[in-house]
Design a protein around this motif. Structure first.
Motif, PDB file in Angstrom:
ATOM      1  N   THR A   1      67.978  44.660 -33.773  1.00 53.03           N
ATOM      2  CA  THR A   1      68.206  45.640 -32.413  1.00 53.03           C
ATOM      3  C   THR A   1      69.877  45.724 -32.311  1.00 53.03           C
ATOM      4  OG1 THR A   1      66.286  44.879 -31.308  1.00 53.03           O
ATOM      5  CG2 THR A   1      67.794  46.190 -29.900  1.00 53.03           C
TER       6      THR A   1
ATOM      7  N   ASN B   1      58.402  46.622 -27.971  1.00 51.67           N
ATOM      8  CA  ASN B   1      57.553  47.242 -28.932  1.00 51.67           C
ATOM      9  C   ASN B   1      56.444  48.009 -28.168  1.00 51.67           C
ATOM     10  OD1 ASN B   1      55.447  47.976 -30.930  1.00 51.67           O
ATOM     11  ND2 ASN B   1      55.477  45.899 -31.611  1.00 51.67           N
ATOM     12  N   ARG B   2      56.523  49.549 -28.504  1.00 47.53           N
ATOM     13  CA  ARG B   2      55.858  50.184 -27.777  1.00 47.53           C
ATOM     14  C   ARG B   2      54.341  50.028 -28.022  1.00 47.53           C
ATOM     15  NH1 ARG B   2      57.351  55.232 -25.608  1.00 47.53           N
ATOM     16  NH2 ARG B   2      59.309  55.249 -26.791  1.00 47.53           N
ATOM     17  N   GLU B   3      53.898  49.756 -28.983  1.00 49.18           N
ATOM     18  CA  GLU B   3      52.666  49.612 -29.447  1.00 49.18           C
ATOM     19  C   GLU B   3      51.954  48.069 -28.787  1.00 49.18           C
ATOM     20  OE1 GLU B   3      51.458  51.942 -31.383  1.00 49.18           O
ATOM     21  OE2 GLU B   3      53.218  52.888 -31.041  1.00 49.18           O
TER      22      GLU B   3
ATOM     23  N   GLY C   1      63.178  49.908 -31.088  1.00 47.42           N
ATOM     24  CA  GLY C   1      61.836  49.512 -31.748  1.00 47.42           C
ATOM     25  C   GLY C   1      62.277  48.001 -31.909  1.00 47.42           C
ATOM     26  N   VAL C   2      61.627  47.188 -32.803  1.00 50.20           N
ATOM     27  CA  VAL C   2      61.551  46.095 -32.955  1.00 50.20           C
ATOM     28  C   VAL C   2      61.638  45.838 -34.597  1.00 50.20           C
ATOM     29  CG1 VAL C   2      60.317  44.821 -31.316  1.00 50.20           C
ATOM     30  CG2 VAL C   2      59.084  45.630 -33.524  1.00 50.20           C
TER      31      VAL C   2
ATOM     32  N   ASP D   1      54.846  44.228 -23.916  1.00 45.43           N
ATOM     33  CA  ASP D   1      56.310  44.328 -24.607  1.00 45.43           C
ATOM     34  C   ASP D   1      56.593  45.881 -24.210  1.00 45.43           C
ATOM     35  OD1 ASP D   1      58.585  43.232 -25.389  1.00 45.43           O
ATOM     36  OD2 ASP D   1      58.026  43.760 -27.494  1.00 45.43           O
ATOM     37  N   ALA D   2      55.885  46.668 -23.614  1.00 50.90           N
ATOM     38  CA  ALA D   2      56.510  48.215 -23.867  1.00 50.90           C
ATOM     39  C   ALA D   2      57.049  48.697 -22.657  1.00 50.90           C
ATOM     40  CB  ALA D   2      54.964  49.059 -23.777  1.00 50.90           C
TER      41      ALA D   2
ATOM     42  N   GLN E   1      59.344  46.722 -37.120  1.00 50.72           N
ATOM     43  CA  GLN E   1      59.102  48.490 -37.360  1.00 50.72           C
ATOM     44  C   GLN E   1      60.026  48.827 -37.997  1.00 50.72           C
ATOM     45  OE1 GLN E   1      58.945  49.045 -33.316  1.00 50.72           O
ATOM     46  NE2 GLN E   1      56.790  49.299 -33.309  1.00 50.72           N
TER      47      GLN E   1
END
Length: 315
Positions: free
Chosen positions: A161, A107-109, A152-153, A113-114, A156
């Motif tokens: 995946t 998750n980039r956010e 993404g996850v 986890d990015a 989102q």
């Protein structure tokens, strides 16, 4: 049930060593390539070894670099170079031209986890150029077609995946998948200092108890190389390590010696369960990450992407 949360095969093997248990069907080899680095190869050769270790059969190569958190560019380039050599061992990079899909999991956010998305951002992407201008577009001996995706996850996208990647594979038909993800470690000393490379694929989120469908050769239809760095550690294991240090200190203090000895008589599993009960329900599901994780993810994602780039496009 006592279960240490870790994605690292090396830590799973160390647990048995600490308990003086020999695991048949598991072979371990350690070497020092120089540059203050250690490379440990854990090979799970049999189904019995896989069952005991709780991990699929295959090769698990762990690159430990104690100074990886430092911002020394030359040191990080040495790490990238060693990662490139490991990838060459696991893939026929120097024998033929490959089409490879790099998947940035996570998750980039959420900063810890990015790692996967940040690695994908820094990749040298060549598939579209080679397809448009031909195999001699870069003037290299071998022109590998590299593409990437950040799926993404589920929160989102609403999709697994696995579902997203299978759709991409159907259209692009690569030879290999390289999946990059943040991992969970058993020991805080390995956070942001360890890289695990394996040819068995990966189960996203397994280290933090959030199991998703595995990305491996069975589900993908092609070999999957997984690369990960542990960025979080279970709060219970931190308290467990602290308790072990406290017991050692107690045993050295005459007034508290008996109390320390009584605690030390507990099995590791018993101590772990005791701590889980004491922390529950407030801290039992908590994971901890270093305070400088923002800068670490930025630096380490570049180190990983450079290692992959160097493997396919040597200077």
């Amino acid at each position: 049930m006592y279960q240490v949360r870790t994605d690292l095969a090396l830590e799973a093997r160390e647990k048995f060593e600490n308990d003086n248990v020999e695991v048949k069907g598991v072979r371990v080899n350690k070497e020092n390539p120089g540059g203050n680095m250690t490379v440990t190869k854990v090979v799970i050769e049999t189904e019995n070894g896989a069952k005991i270790m709780g991990k699929p059969r295959g090769n698990y190569i762990t690159l430990e670099a104690p100074d990886m958190e430092e911002s020394d560019e030359d040191y990080h380039r040495e790490i990238s170079g060693q990662l490139a050599e490991i990838l060459k061992e696991l893939m026929p990079i120097e024998k033929r031209e490959l089409s490879v899909l790099v998947v940035g999991l996570g998750n980039r956010e959420v900063t810890p986890d990015a790692l996967g998305p940040r690695v994908a951002d820094n990749m040298m992407i060549t598939r579209h150029i080679i397809r448009k201008f031909g195999k001699y577009a870069f003037g290299l001996k071998r022109n590998h077609q590299i593409s990437s995706i950040v799926p993404g996850v589920m929160a989102q996208t609403g999709m697994e995946t696995l579902e997203i990647i299978q759709g991409v594979l159907k259209e692009t038909q690569p030879d290999y998948v390289i999946a990059v993800d943040a991992l969970a470690a058993r020991s805080a000393k390995r956070l942001n200092r360890t890289i695990q490379i394996t040819d068995t694929g990966i189960s996203p989120g397994s280290g933090v108890g959030n199991h998703r469908h595995a990305l491996n050769q069975e589900s993908m239809g092609i070999p999957v190389i997984a690369i990960g760095i542990p960025t979080v550690v279970d709060a219970v294991t931190i308290v467990s390590d602290t308790m072990n240090n406290l017991v050692s200190a107690m045993e050295e203090t005459r007034r508290l010696e008996e109390l320390g000895k009584s605690i030390s008589r507990l099995e590791e599993a018993e101590k772990y369960e005791l701590i889980r009960e004491l922390l529950s329900p407030n801290l039992n599901a908590m994971f901890v990450t270093p305070k400088d994780i923002d800068e670490s993810i930025k630096r380490l994602s570049y180190t990983i992407s450079e290692g992959i780039n160097m493997a396919f496009f040597p200077a």
